[in-house]
Design an enzyme around this catalytic site. Structure first.
Site, PDB file in Angstrom:
ATOM      1  N   HIS A 105       0.796  -1.273   0.011  1.00 20.26           N
ATOM      2  CA  HIS A 105      -0.026   0.005  -0.038  1.00 20.26           C
ATOM      3  C   HIS A 105       0.826   1.479   0.007  1.00 20.26           C
ATOM      4  O   HIS A 105       1.897   1.401   0.574  1.00 20.26           O
ATOM      5  CB  HIS A 105      -1.130   0.034   1.175  1.00 20.26           C
ATOM      6  CG  HIS A 105      -0.297   0.000   2.421  1.00 20.26           C
ATOM      7  ND1 HIS A 105       0.016  -1.368   2.870  1.00 20.26           N
ATOM      8  CD2 HIS A 105      -0.036   0.949   3.556  1.00 20.26           C
ATOM      9  CE1 HIS A 105       0.743  -0.865   4.321  1.00 20.26           C
ATOM     10  NE2 HIS A 105       0.419   0.342   4.557  1.00 20.26           N
ATOM     11  N   HIS A 107       0.721   5.459   0.821  1.00 19.93           N
ATOM     12  CA  HIS A 107       0.052   6.553   1.724  1.00 19.93           C
ATOM     13  C   HIS A 107       0.329   7.558   0.826  1.00 19.93           C
ATOM     14  O   HIS A 107       1.484   8.145   0.211  1.00 19.93           O
ATOM     15  CB  HIS A 107       0.781   6.708   2.917  1.00 19.93           C
ATOM     16  CG  HIS A 107       0.838   5.378   3.895  1.00 19.93           C
ATOM     17  ND1 HIS A 107       0.011   5.540   4.901  1.00 19.93           N
ATOM     18  CD2 HIS A 107       1.457   4.338   3.850  1.00 19.93           C
ATOM     19  CE1 HIS A 107       0.003   4.404   5.596  1.00 19.93           C
ATOM     20  NE2 HIS A 107       1.228   3.622   5.105  1.00 19.93           N
TER      21      HIS A 107
END
Length: 143
Positions: A105, A107
């Site tokens: 992932h 950010h």
């Protein structure tokens, strides 16, 4: 040595399967973006690949390319939605690198001159606030 196998029961995999709710911002065939429930600032958004990958090093290159394109698209919308002065975009790998959820992932955090990042462990954000932030970003994506 730590176990580096992908865990299909990680929280982001559960979000992808619809088992856990999330304030979704953007989705295409390869990626999903949603609000971070422990934001380091207003508008903190996560972008993940739909393909299973623990981190950057085990991700398929085609999945990484799709992720990068979605990160760019979402980052533009986040910056516009919050009228930010800039952005911080970061990605962690393995516990020693700061990763706490072992699904790749990225950010995306809008930044403002003179305003420091909040602590990520600062607690869960108000779901109503997150829903409002998600709506602002979705509206910016439509422009």
């Amino acid at each position: 040595m730590t176990d580096t196998a992908y865990d299909p029961d990680n929280i982001f995999a559960k979000i992808l399967r619809g088992e856990i709710p999330a304030h979704r911002v953007y989705e295409d065939a390869d990626t999903l973006a949603f609000m971070d429930v422990m934001p380091q600032g207003p508008g903190h958004t996560l972008v993940i690949p739909k393909a299973p990958a623990r981190g950057l090093l085990d991700a398929d290159p085609a999945s990484l390319a799709a992720l990068a394109a979605s990160v760019q698209r979402v980052a533009r919308a986040v910056k516009a939605a919050f009228e930010a002065d800039g952005l911080t975009v970061f990605q962690f790998n393995e516990a020693a690198g700061g990763q706490t959820v072992f699904h790749l992932h990225v950010h995306v955090v809008p930044r403002f001159d003179g305003v420091p990042l909040q602590r990520h462990e600062g607690g869960m954000a108000d779901p109503t606030v997150l829903a409002g932030h998600a709506e602002r970003i979705r509206a910016a994506l439509e422009v």
